[in-house]
Design a protein around this motif. Sequence first.
Motif, mmCIF file in Angstrom:
data_model
loop_
_atom_site.group_PDB
_atom_site.id
_atom_site.type_symbol
_atom_site.label_atom_id
_atom_site.label_comp_id
_atom_site.label_asym_id
_atom_site.label_seq_id
_atom_site.Cartn_x
_atom_site.Cartn_y
_atom_site.Cartn_z
ATOM 1 N N ALA A 144 26.791 -32.308 -38.246
ATOM 2 C CA ALA A 144 27.639 -32.346 -37.067
ATOM 3 C C ALA A 144 28.509 -31.389 -36.950
ATOM 4 O O ALA A 144 29.104 -31.187 -35.765
ATOM 5 C CB ALA A 144 28.316 -34.040 -36.735
ATOM 6 N N PHE A 145 29.042 -30.753 -37.895
ATOM 7 C CA PHE A 145 30.237 -29.814 -37.691
ATOM 8 C C PHE A 145 29.883 -28.877 -36.724
ATOM 9 O O PHE A 145 28.717 -28.184 -36.700
ATOM 10 C CB PHE A 145 30.611 -29.264 -39.175
ATOM 11 N N GLY A 146 30.773 -28.528 -35.855
ATOM 12 C CA GLY A 146 30.676 -27.330 -35.026
ATOM 13 C C GLY A 146 29.900 -27.986 -33.610
ATOM 14 O O GLY A 146 30.014 -27.227 -32.529
ATOM 15 N N CYS A 147 29.687 -29.287 -33.521
ATOM 16 C CA CYS A 147 29.324 -29.880 -32.301
ATOM 17 C C CYS A 147 30.358 -30.414 -31.528
ATOM 18 O O CYS A 147 31.215 -31.010 -31.805
ATOM 19 C CB CYS A 147 28.121 -31.005 -32.401
ATOM 20 N N ASN A 148 30.271 -30.387 -30.138
ATOM 21 C CA ASN A 148 31.322 -30.717 -29.041
ATOM 22 C C ASN A 148 30.768 -32.367 -28.564
ATOM 23 O O ASN A 148 31.745 -32.854 -27.944
ATOM 24 C CB ASN A 148 31.261 -30.038 -27.705
ATOM 25 N N ASP A 149 29.524 -32.566 -28.908
ATOM 26 C CA ASP A 149 28.838 -34.117 -28.590
ATOM 27 C C ASP A 149 28.926 -34.785 -29.672
ATOM 28 O O ASP A 149 28.066 -34.286 -30.865
ATOM 29 C CB ASP A 149 27.534 -33.699 -27.577
ATOM 30 N N LEU A 150 29.280 -36.176 -29.830
ATOM 31 C CA LEU A 150 29.265 -36.962 -30.926
ATOM 32 C C LEU A 150 27.867 -37.725 -30.843
ATOM 33 O O LEU A 150 27.604 -38.749 -31.666
ATOM 34 C CB LEU A 150 30.405 -37.917 -30.968
ATOM 35 N N ALA A 151 27.222 -37.614 -29.612
ATOM 36 C CA ALA A 151 26.105 -38.446 -29.610
ATOM 37 C C ALA A 151 25.101 -38.303 -30.860
ATOM 38 O O ALA A 151 24.417 -39.676 -31.223
ATOM 39 C CB ALA A 151 25.180 -38.053 -28.386
ATOM 40 N N GLU A 152 24.831 -37.154 -31.377
ATOM 41 C CA GLU A 152 23.992 -37.143 -32.474
ATOM 42 C C GLU A 152 24.347 -37.738 -33.727
ATOM 43 O O GLU A 152 23.773 -38.379 -34.496
ATOM 44 C CB GLU A 152 23.432 -35.623 -32.808
ATOM 45 N N LEU A 153 25.464 -37.536 -33.864
ATOM 46 C CA LEU A 153 26.344 -38.107 -35.044
ATOM 47 C C LEU A 153 26.405 -39.620 -35.095
ATOM 48 O O LEU A 153 26.013 -40.407 -35.763
ATOM 49 C CB LEU A 153 27.768 -37.923 -35.297
ATOM 50 N N VAL A 154 26.278 -40.250 -33.683
ATOM 51 C CA VAL A 154 26.554 -41.750 -33.616
ATOM 52 C C VAL A 154 24.912 -42.056 -33.693
ATOM 53 O O VAL A 154 24.736 -43.342 -34.367
ATOM 54 C CB VAL A 154 26.881 -41.929 -32.354
ATOM 55 N N ALA A 155 23.891 -41.288 -33.333
ATOM 56 C CA ALA A 155 22.432 -41.765 -33.427
ATOM 57 C C ALA A 155 22.314 -41.988 -35.018
ATOM 58 O O ALA A 155 21.202 -42.567 -35.365
ATOM 59 C CB ALA A 155 21.640 -40.732 -32.793
ATOM 60 N N THR A 156 23.045 -41.325 -35.940
ATOM 61 C CA THR A 156 22.698 -41.376 -37.208
ATOM 62 C C THR A 156 23.182 -42.620 -37.831
ATOM 63 O O THR A 156 22.733 -42.990 -39.241
ATOM 64 C CB THR A 156 23.203 -40.273 -38.211
ATOM 65 N N GLY A 157 23.819 -43.524 -37.204
ATOM 66 C CA GLY A 157 24.314 -44.630 -37.756
ATOM 67 C C GLY A 157 25.944 -44.607 -38.061
ATOM 68 O O GLY A 157 26.597 -45.520 -38.288
ATOM 69 N N ALA A 158 26.576 -43.582 -37.571
ATOM 70 C CA ALA A 158 27.869 -43.489 -37.711
ATOM 71 C C ALA A 158 28.719 -44.330 -36.792
ATOM 72 O O ALA A 158 28.186 -44.838 -35.822
ATOM 73 C CB ALA A 158 28.318 -41.805 -37.320
ATOM 74 N N VAL A 159 29.973 -44.958 -37.209
ATOM 75 C CA VAL A 159 30.587 -45.552 -36.544
ATOM 76 C C VAL A 159 32.000 -45.030 -36.463
ATOM 77 O O VAL A 159 32.795 -44.612 -37.351
ATOM 78 C CB VAL A 159 30.704 -47.041 -37.247
ATOM 79 N N ILE A 160 32.674 -45.043 -34.805
ATOM 80 C CA ILE A 160 33.845 -44.688 -34.691
ATOM 81 C C ILE A 160 34.658 -45.766 -34.070
ATOM 82 O O ILE A 160 34.067 -46.448 -33.151
ATOM 83 C CB ILE A 160 33.679 -43.323 -33.692
ATOM 84 N N THR A 161 35.881 -45.817 -34.748
ATOM 85 C CA THR A 161 36.641 -46.855 -33.978
ATOM 86 C C THR A 161 37.991 -46.058 -33.757
ATOM 87 O O THR A 161 38.203 -45.156 -34.291
ATOM 88 C CB THR A 161 36.927 -48.032 -34.945
#
Length: 235
Positions: free
Chosen positions: A190-207
């Motif tokens: 994900a490094f270098g991306c402006n969009d978090l969609a792909e990271l979240v799609a991998t199962g990442a959780v952001i609070t």
Amino acid sequence: MPVQRGYRQACGIARGLDIVGERWSLLVVRELLFGPKRFTDLQQALPVASPNALSDRLRELTDAGVVRRRQLPPPGNVRVYELTRWGRDLEPIVVALGTWALATPPTPGQTFVSADSAMLTIRTYFTSAFTPTSMPTEQPEATLRIELSDHGPAGVFGVRLTSAGAEVAHEPPEEPDAVLTTRTDALLTAFGCNDLAELVATGAVITGDPEVVRRLIAGVRVPASTDRHSNGTSS
């Protein structure tokens, strides 16, 4: 390195390799850049190294003055290894070597990334100059708790974003602005991306504040691989 296996040259490069040129030595240094670790912690971070090889490297680095052993006071009361002040001076050398090696892609067998290695990527390559366009140029400091789920307790870190870069520590902040739980490979991709969609799609959780996570991810700009046979020229 034992004298009989040394290069026996007065050149500073040769003398340096006599100290840290043995297999696993520089990776031990890498793993101690964020602070002291137990022997078992180093084994987890260097799973291919045999216990005997790791013990040998730690003994040699200790004898050379690069590493020292220390007993933590109660309630820890365990023995840890840490870099000496001279040993910490190796950080720019380790980072430069890693950046130089980015000119060639990893082989199929080079898949494992330790938690500290991933976080060293953040400390090395994060710059506040690269931020999502929706954010103002001048941004306040922000803190994150990062949990690399594939590394268990060893994958928990604290990150503080400042105008000067990213500060990384094993101790997470008590009240971070955001918490990111993800796998190491997903974070690196994900490094270098402006969009978090792909990271979240991998199962990442952001609070917490997702914009702080986006600021971190967008700001880590790892140099792209280049053609190492081009000699710096392009066709």
